[in-house]
Write a protein that holds these residues in place. Structure first.
Motif, PDB file in Angstrom:
ATOM      1  N   LYS A   1      34.300  23.280  49.079  1.00  0.00           N
ATOM      2  CA  LYS A   1      34.803  22.985  47.589  1.00  0.00           C
ATOM      3  C   LYS A   1      35.987  23.507  47.383  1.00  0.00           C
ATOM      4  O   LYS A   1      36.217  24.746  47.472  1.00  0.00           O
ATOM      5  N   ARG A   2      36.910  22.624  46.424  1.00  0.00           N
ATOM      6  CA  ARG A   2      38.108  23.136  45.829  1.00  0.00           C
ATOM      7  C   ARG A   2      37.527  24.340  45.024  1.00  0.00           C
ATOM      8  O   ARG A   2      36.617  24.389  44.462  1.00  0.00           O
ATOM      9  N   ILE A   3      38.579  25.165  44.762  1.00  0.00           N
ATOM     10  CA  ILE A   3      38.240  26.551  43.911  1.00  0.00           C
ATOM     11  C   ILE A   3      38.716  25.934  42.263  1.00  0.00           C
ATOM     12  O   ILE A   3      39.808  25.540  42.368  1.00  0.00           O
ATOM     13  N   GLU A   4      37.585  26.230  41.723  1.00  0.00           N
ATOM     14  CA  GLU A   4      38.069  25.788  40.047  1.00  0.00           C
ATOM     15  C   GLU A   4      38.793  27.103  39.209  1.00  0.00           C
ATOM     16  O   GLU A   4      39.602  26.864  38.578  1.00  0.00           O
ATOM     17  N   ASP A   5      38.020  28.220  39.523  1.00  0.00           N
ATOM     18  CA  ASP A   5      38.769  29.363  38.860  1.00  0.00           C
ATOM     19  C   ASP A   5      39.329  30.284  39.912  1.00  0.00           C
ATOM     20  O   ASP A   5      38.509  30.887  40.740  1.00  0.00           O
ATOM     21  N   ASP A   6      40.759  30.305  39.790  1.00  0.00           N
ATOM     22  CA  ASP A   6      41.500  31.050  40.838  1.00  0.00           C
ATOM     23  C   ASP A   6      42.042  32.434  40.225  1.00  0.00           C
ATOM     24  O   ASP A   6      42.986  32.811  40.638  1.00  0.00           O
ATOM     25  N   SER A   7      41.224  33.133  39.261  1.00  0.00           N
ATOM     26  CA  SER A   7      41.429  34.024  38.647  1.00  0.00           C
ATOM     27  C   SER A   7      41.241  35.528  39.842  1.00  0.00           C
ATOM     28  O   SER A   7      40.399  35.382  40.668  1.00  0.00           O
ATOM     29  N   LYS A   8      41.944  36.575  39.412  1.00  0.00           N
ATOM     30  CA  LYS A   8      41.435  37.721  40.314  1.00  0.00           C
ATOM     31  C   LYS A   8      40.064  38.121  39.969  1.00  0.00           C
ATOM     32  O   LYS A   8      39.589  38.573  41.177  1.00  0.00           O
ATOM     33  N   GLU A   9      39.738  37.939  38.993  1.00  0.00           N
ATOM     34  CA  GLU A   9      38.250  38.352  38.926  1.00  0.00           C
ATOM     35  C   GLU A   9      37.316  37.383  39.753  1.00  0.00           C
ATOM     36  O   GLU A   9      36.445  37.709  40.405  1.00  0.00           O
ATOM     37  N   ALA A  10      37.369  36.238  39.659  1.00  0.00           N
ATOM     38  CA  ALA A  10      36.813  35.392  40.451  1.00  0.00           C
ATOM     39  C   ALA A  10      36.830  35.453  41.973  1.00  0.00           C
ATOM     40  O   ALA A  10      35.743  35.706  42.834  1.00  0.00           O
ATOM     41  N   TRP A  11      37.986  35.959  42.617  1.00  0.00           N
ATOM     42  CA  TRP A  11      38.317  36.109  43.959  1.00  0.00           C
ATOM     43  C   TRP A  11      37.371  37.570  44.255  1.00  0.00           C
ATOM     44  O   TRP A  11      36.785  37.528  45.319  1.00  0.00           O
ATOM     45  N   GLN A  12      37.438  38.632  43.188  1.00  0.00           N
ATOM     46  CA  GLN A  12      36.661  39.753  43.498  1.00  0.00           C
ATOM     47  C   GLN A  12      35.233  39.426  43.439  1.00  0.00           C
ATOM     48  O   GLN A  12      34.368  39.895  44.366  1.00  0.00           O
ATOM     49  N   GLN A  13      34.612  38.501  42.663  1.00  0.00           N
ATOM     50  CA  GLN A  13      33.442  37.996  42.881  1.00  0.00           C
ATOM     51  C   GLN A  13      32.990  37.323  44.129  1.00  0.00           C
ATOM     52  O   GLN A  13      31.836  37.616  44.622  1.00  0.00           O
ATOM     53  N   THR A  14      33.880  36.612  44.654  1.00  0.00           N
ATOM     54  CA  THR A  14      33.928  35.844  45.893  1.00  0.00           C
ATOM     55  C   THR A  14      33.663  37.101  47.099  1.00  0.00           C
ATOM     56  O   THR A  14      32.605  36.868  47.902  1.00  0.00           O
ATOM     57  N   LEU A  15      34.347  38.013  46.903  1.00  0.00           N
ATOM     58  CA  LEU A  15      34.259  39.009  48.119  1.00  0.00           C
ATOM     59  C   LEU A  15      32.995  40.053  47.722  1.00  0.00           C
ATOM     60  O   LEU A  15      32.427  40.295  48.657  1.00  0.00           O
ATOM     61  N   GLU A  16      32.566  40.073  46.645  1.00  0.00           N
ATOM     62  CA  GLU A  16      31.371  40.726  46.254  1.00  0.00           C
ATOM     63  C   GLU A  16      30.227  40.113  46.932  1.00  0.00           C
ATOM     64  O   GLU A  16      29.170  40.518  47.355  1.00  0.00           O
ATOM     65  N   ALA A  17      30.313  38.655  46.647  1.00  0.00           N
ATOM     66  CA  ALA A  17      29.085  37.657  47.007  1.00  0.00           C
ATOM     67  C   ALA A  17      29.003  37.512  48.577  1.00  0.00           C
ATOM     68  O   ALA A  17      27.738  37.890  49.356  1.00  0.00           O
ATOM     69  N   LEU A  18      30.033  37.807  49.308  1.00  0.00           N
ATOM     70  CA  LEU A  18      30.332  38.046  51.055  1.00  0.00           C
ATOM     71  C   LEU A  18      29.659  39.380  51.271  1.00  0.00           C
ATOM     72  O   LEU A  18      28.775  39.482  52.067  1.00  0.00           O
ATOM     73  N   GLU A  19      29.876  40.308  50.440  1.00  0.00           N
ATOM     74  CA  GLU A  19      29.201  41.726  50.549  1.00  0.00           C
ATOM     75  C   GLU A  19      27.648  41.617  50.411  1.00  0.00           C
ATOM     76  O   GLU A  19      27.042  42.129  51.593  1.00  0.00           O
TER      77      GLU A  19
ATOM     78  N   LEU B   1      36.266  41.246  58.820  1.00  0.00           N
ATOM     79  CA  LEU B   1      36.358  40.301  57.632  1.00  0.00           C
ATOM     80  C   LEU B   1      36.669  41.185  56.494  1.00  0.00           C
ATOM     81  O   LEU B   1      37.577  40.724  55.853  1.00  0.00           O
ATOM     82  N   GLN B   2      36.044  42.407  56.144  1.00  0.00           N
ATOM     83  CA  GLN B   2      36.341  43.179  55.104  1.00  0.00           C
ATOM     84  C   GLN B   2      37.834  43.740  55.127  1.00  0.00           C
ATOM     85  O   GLN B   2      38.761  43.514  54.054  1.00  0.00           O
ATOM     86  N   ASP B   3      38.344  44.224  56.197  1.00  0.00           N
ATOM     87  CA  ASP B   3      39.677  44.596  56.234  1.00  0.00           C
ATOM     88  C   ASP B   3      40.765  43.507  55.934  1.00  0.00           C
ATOM     89  O   ASP B   3      41.606  43.517  55.182  1.00  0.00           O
ATOM     90  N   THR B   4      40.425  42.348  56.549  1.00  0.00           N
ATOM     91  CA  THR B   4      41.461  41.158  56.499  1.00  0.00           C
ATOM     92  C   THR B   4      41.411  40.661  55.218  1.00  0.00           C
ATOM     93  O   THR B   4      42.456  40.628  54.652  1.00  0.00           O
ATOM     94  N   LEU B   5      40.219  40.444  54.441  1.00  0.00           N
ATOM     95  CA  LEU B   5      40.137  39.877  53.083  1.00  0.00           C
ATOM     96  C   LEU B   5      40.575  41.055  51.882  1.00  0.00           C
ATOM     97  O   LEU B   5      41.093  40.704  50.894  1.00  0.00           O
ATOM     98  N   SER B   6      40.363  42.207  52.323  1.00  0.00           N
ATOM     99  CA  SER B   6      40.951  43.291  51.329  1.00  0.00           C
ATOM    100  C   SER B   6      42.391  43.308  51.066  1.00  0.00           C
ATOM    101  O   SER B   6      42.919  43.657  49.997  1.00  0.00           O
ATOM    102  N   ARG B   7      43.230  42.555  52.235  1.00  0.00           N
ATOM    103  CA  ARG B   7      44.614  42.609  51.927  1.00  0.00           C
ATOM    104  C   ARG B   7      45.057  41.184  51.254  1.00  0.00           C
ATOM    105  O   ARG B   7      46.205  40.859  51.286  1.00  0.00           O
ATOM    106  N   ILE B   8      44.223  40.371  51.035  1.00  0.00           N
ATOM    107  CA  ILE B   8      44.462  38.990  50.571  1.00  0.00           C
ATOM    108  C   ILE B   8      44.505  39.036  48.875  1.00  0.00           C
ATOM    109  O   ILE B   8      43.161  39.358  48.376  1.00  0.00           O
ATOM    110  N   THR B   9      45.431  38.703  48.263  1.00  0.00           N
ATOM    111  CA  THR B   9      45.258  38.512  46.790  1.00  0.00           C
ATOM    112  C   THR B   9      44.738  37.172  46.543  1.00  0.00           C
ATOM    113  O   THR B   9      44.499  36.289  47.261  1.00  0.00           O
ATOM    114  N   ALA B  10      44.118  36.802  44.966  1.00  0.00           N
ATOM    115  CA  ALA B  10      43.724  35.830  44.824  1.00  0.00           C
ATOM    116  C   ALA B  10      44.641  34.594  44.986  1.00  0.00           C
ATOM    117  O   ALA B  10      44.292  33.489  45.262  1.00  0.00           O
ATOM    118  N   THR B  11      45.816  34.767  44.521  1.00  0.00           N
ATOM    119  CA  THR B  11      46.779  34.102  44.776  1.00  0.00           C
ATOM    120  C   THR B  11      47.026  33.447  46.432  1.00  0.00           C
ATOM    121  O   THR B  11      47.079  32.370  46.420  1.00  0.00           O
TER     122      THR B  11
END
Length: 152
Positions: A80-98, A25-35
């Motif tokens: 649910k659909r993503i409302e905030d698609d910013s880089k910061e929000a993606w990083q927060q999502t990855l941190e929540a998974l961690e 999970l971590q390696d795969t997701l680390s290569r994916i941008t918010a976009t």
């Protein structure tokens, strides 16, 4: 090594270790941008980001189940659909998974193996089945993420 330690190893390997399936999970997701995470390459499918949020919610749900809480699963199955698609929000999502990873490892580190046989009252599955089920759920969705990542 006892059963709980073996399960901890499965959690760790699938998240960022050396699983048999050779992707994590971590390696795969680390290569994916918010976009990329918010793209929908299959028109009626889910985005990578929606799947990750689904993983987070189910990890939290099952953890609460094996801690004795009875939950109502929402009709949207945590998609649910993503409302905030910013880089910061993606990083927060990855941190929540961690965070869910750390919570599961802590739980397993303190888990009494005698409780593996306890049943969750709603579906009558044992805690053991739920714990292995969430690992299987992660692996299933990791496969989807890997395929979607090739499309975005």
């Amino acid at each position: 090594m006892n059963e709980t330690e073996r399960i901890q190893t499965l959690f760790t390997d699938l998240y960022h270790g050396h699983p048999w399936l050779d992707v994590t999970l971590q390696d795969t997701l680390s290569r994916i941008t918010a976009t990329q995470a918010n793209q929908r390459p299959i028109s009626d499918g889910n985005t990578i980001w929606e799947i990750v949020n689904h993983l987070i919610a189910w990890r939290q749900n099952v953890l609460k189940r094996v801690q004795g809480e009875v939950l109502q699963t929402p009709s949207n199955n945590y998609i649910k659909r993503i409302e905030d698609d910013s880089k910061e929000a993606w990083q927060q999502t990855l941190e929540a998974l961690e965070t869910t990873q750390k919570e599961w490892l802590y739980f397993l580190n303190t888990f009494n193996e005698a409780d593996f046989v306890k049943e969750y009252s709603v579906n009558k599955l044992t805690y053991y089945q739920h714990i292995h089920g969430i690992i299987q759920h992660d692996a299933y969705h990791l496969g989807q993420i890997v395929l979607l990542a090739k499309m975005v």
